[in-house]
Design a protein around this motif. Structure first.
Motif, short mmCIF file in Angstrom:
data_model
loop_
_atom_site.label_atom_id
_atom_site.label_comp_id
_atom_site.label_asym_id
_atom_site.label_seq_id
_atom_site.Cartn_x
_atom_site.Cartn_y
_atom_site.Cartn_z
N ASN A 96 1.14 6.45 -9.51
CA ASN A 96 2.25 6.31 -8.58
C ASN A 96 3.57 5.98 -9.28
N LYS A 114 0.09 7.83 -3.42
CA LYS A 114 -0.59 8.96 -4.06
C LYS A 114 -2.08 8.69 -4.31
N THR A 115 -2.48 7.44 -4.16
CA THR A 115 -3.87 7.06 -4.41
C THR A 115 -4.64 7.03 -3.09
N LYS A 116 -5.74 7.77 -3.05
CA LYS A 116 -6.53 7.86 -1.82
C LYS A 116 -7.21 6.53 -1.50
N ASP A 117 -7.80 5.89 -2.51
CA ASP A 117 -8.52 4.63 -2.28
C ASP A 117 -8.20 3.67 -3.42
N ARG A 119 0.83 -1.21 0.00
CA ARG A 119 0.00 0.00 0.00
C ARG A 119 0.86 1.25 0.00
#
Length: 517
Positions: free
Chosen positions: A447, A407-410, A402
């Motif tokens: 990312n 950079k990814t919220k979900d 993870r």
């Protein structure tokens, strides 16, 4: 109340009992005084609560106040020896009836300790005088091997003791043999009062639909071996150990000897100190391995069947359930092996690789033992089945993976919701995987600095891809092995092709500028 030494049962002698133990003894004797002479009473107390201490004091008081004898039954020779030792600490002179015991002096004893099979043989051969037995105590009473001797003691008071008043055989419920249950102190209370350690739990999802339920109501050894010896599961076990328990004393429970041996070789190849133990090991081998396990701080012991009862090693830091079970009793027995306290140990880790937490709830959660005792079939019927377990599971990336998608919220993608949406809009079910591939590509690109970074991230999404495929095939109700293998392979090919073809475009959409050449 404070903890003075390592093991609860070892620190009790004579009348030095805790208040909850005295209360339990009072309740049991109250029923003994009120009920018929042939009454069958069951007493529940969690592993580590001191069941042997309690019934040893009951024997001491009974012999002092009654002109009759006592018989204590266990299902293993090690438990016979432990029970005999505890009775001696309570000044109860006792005789162990083992296969080679000489019974010529039996009239000199008022208390006998026996393994159920040995006793059954002696009784059938009329070699033991049982005319004066007034109290029969059955340790680990949930095992059904004891019921064969009930017919010999039609005028004795029976006291069964167990941590889990649920029969090991679904066809032989305990309320067929016991008329009443007395529930002792709860696990949570014992933890709060520092008699037991608190479990810190970690769960790793495992697909269980390949497992087969046998005649005893639990998963067969063969189907468990097939699942837990594949490279993916062995790698998952090793990763879980390294993530949650590396350097700690660890006890691993398996459902088959073949699985345990594979675990042994996997950990040895990774450079870890580990030993294997099963019920085919000789007495000498077992004693040697258990001595090594006790004195070695970072020891790993992988086992089958043999250590679920009668084994107490307080220095265990981690229990790994490298198996699934449908037995509540076995679930509690396995975890209970890590619950013993030490001066510097108030918690222990439990790593679940069999979805057992999801099926039974957390160890020590509030169970209604009276309801389970009275209506065992209702309880068993309400347990979540394997398909429901997997349907309710939501995949989450391991922390290390993870972190690469920071950079990814979900990162989660809901396959079932996407499927429902597609069908309602009149679209093909294939649209679900198309959207999933696009989302996977998006988070890889988001990312990454270039397409090569994105391809590296894509290659680490194996578990997430497999989870999404599993969810998808449940939606479309098509699940042959060849089809699943093809879907997994096709998904990866299409994801790779999408990244190579669309990286520049998606990168610019995300960042507002094209990637550097």
């Amino acid at each position: 109340m404070s903890v003075r030494t390592t093991e609860l049962e070892e620190r009790k002698a004579g009348k030095d009992l805790y208040s909850y133990q005295k209360e339990a003894i009072d309740k049991i004797f109250k029923r003994f005084d009120e009920a018929r002479e042939d009454y069958h009473l069951l007493f529940q107390l969690p592993t580590g609560g001191g069941k042997t201490v309690i019934f040893s004091e009951i024997v001491r008081q009974y012999l002092k106040n009654h002109n009759k004898k006592v018989l204590i039954l266990t299902h293993r020779i090690e438990l016979c020896k432990q029970t005999s030792k505890m009775l001696t600490e309570f000044d109860v002179v006792n005789k162990v009836i083992h296969s080679k015991a000489n019974l010529d002096d039996q009239q000199l004893y008022s208390c006998f300790v026996a393994m159920v099979e040995t006793l059954n043989n002696r009784l059938n051969d009329n070699k033991l005088d049982i005319s004066d037995i007034g109290l029969v105590i059955i340790d680990e009473a949930h095992y059904n091997s004891f019921t064969k001797i009930f017919k010999f003691f039609s005028k004795a008071f029976f006291l069964g003791v167990t941590a889990t008043p649920l029969s090991s055989n679904i066809q032989l419920p305990m309320n067929d043999n016991y008329e009443e249950l007395i529930v002792g102190e709860s696990i949570e209370s014992l933890i709060e009062n520092k008699f037991l350690s608190r479990a810190i739990t970690y769960s790793y999802n495992v697909g269980l639909t390949s497992l087969v339920v046998g005649a005893n109501g639990d998963y067969t050894v063969k189907s468990s071996d097939d699942l837990y010896t594949n490279n993916e599961m062995l790698s998952k076990l090793l990763e879980a150990y390294e993530e949650r328990s590396k350097g700690k004393k660890t006890l691993i429970f398996n459902n088959g000897i073949n699985t345990s041996l594979n675990v042994y070789h996997t950990f040895r190849a990774a450079g870890y100190e580990i030993a294997h133990l099963d019920n085919t090991s000789s007495k000498k081998e077992r004693e040697h391995i258990l001595r090594w396990f006790k004195k070695t701080p970072n020891a790993i012991l992988t086992s089958v069947s043999i250590l679920t009862t009668g084994f107490d090693e307080p220095t265990v830091d981690t229990i790994i359930l490298n198996r699934a079970t449908r037995s509540l009793t076995l679930y509690y027995q396995m975890i209970g092996r890590g619950s013993r306290i030490l001066k510097d140990k108030s918690t222990f880790n439990v790593i679940d690789l069999g979805n057992n937490f999801h099926r039974f709830g957390m160890w020590g959660s509030d169970l209604n033992w009276q309801k389970i005792f009275k209506s065992p079939n209702y309880y068993l019927d309400t347990l979540i089945n394997d398909e429901e377990l997997e349907n309710n599971f939501r995949y989450e990336m391991p922390p290390e993976l993870r972190a690469q998608f920071v950079k990814t919220k979900d990162v989660y993608f809901d396959i079932k919701a996407t499927y429902v949406d597609a069908i309602q809009n009149g679209e093909s079910s294939k649209e679900v995987l198309k959207r999933s591939i696009e989302q996977h590509a998006y988070i890889c690109i988001e990312n990454s600095e270039d397409v090569y970074d994105a391809l590296i991230l894509m290659n680490q999404l194996g578990e997430d891809i497999e989870y999404r495929i599993q969810q998808y095939i449940r939606c479309i109700c098509k699940s042959t092995k060849n089809f699943i293998d093809w879907l997994n392979d096709d998904y990866r090919k299409k994801l790779r092709a999408y990244l190579l073809e669309n990286f520049d475009t998606v990168f610019e959409e995300i960042n507002g500028y094209p990637p550097e050449d």
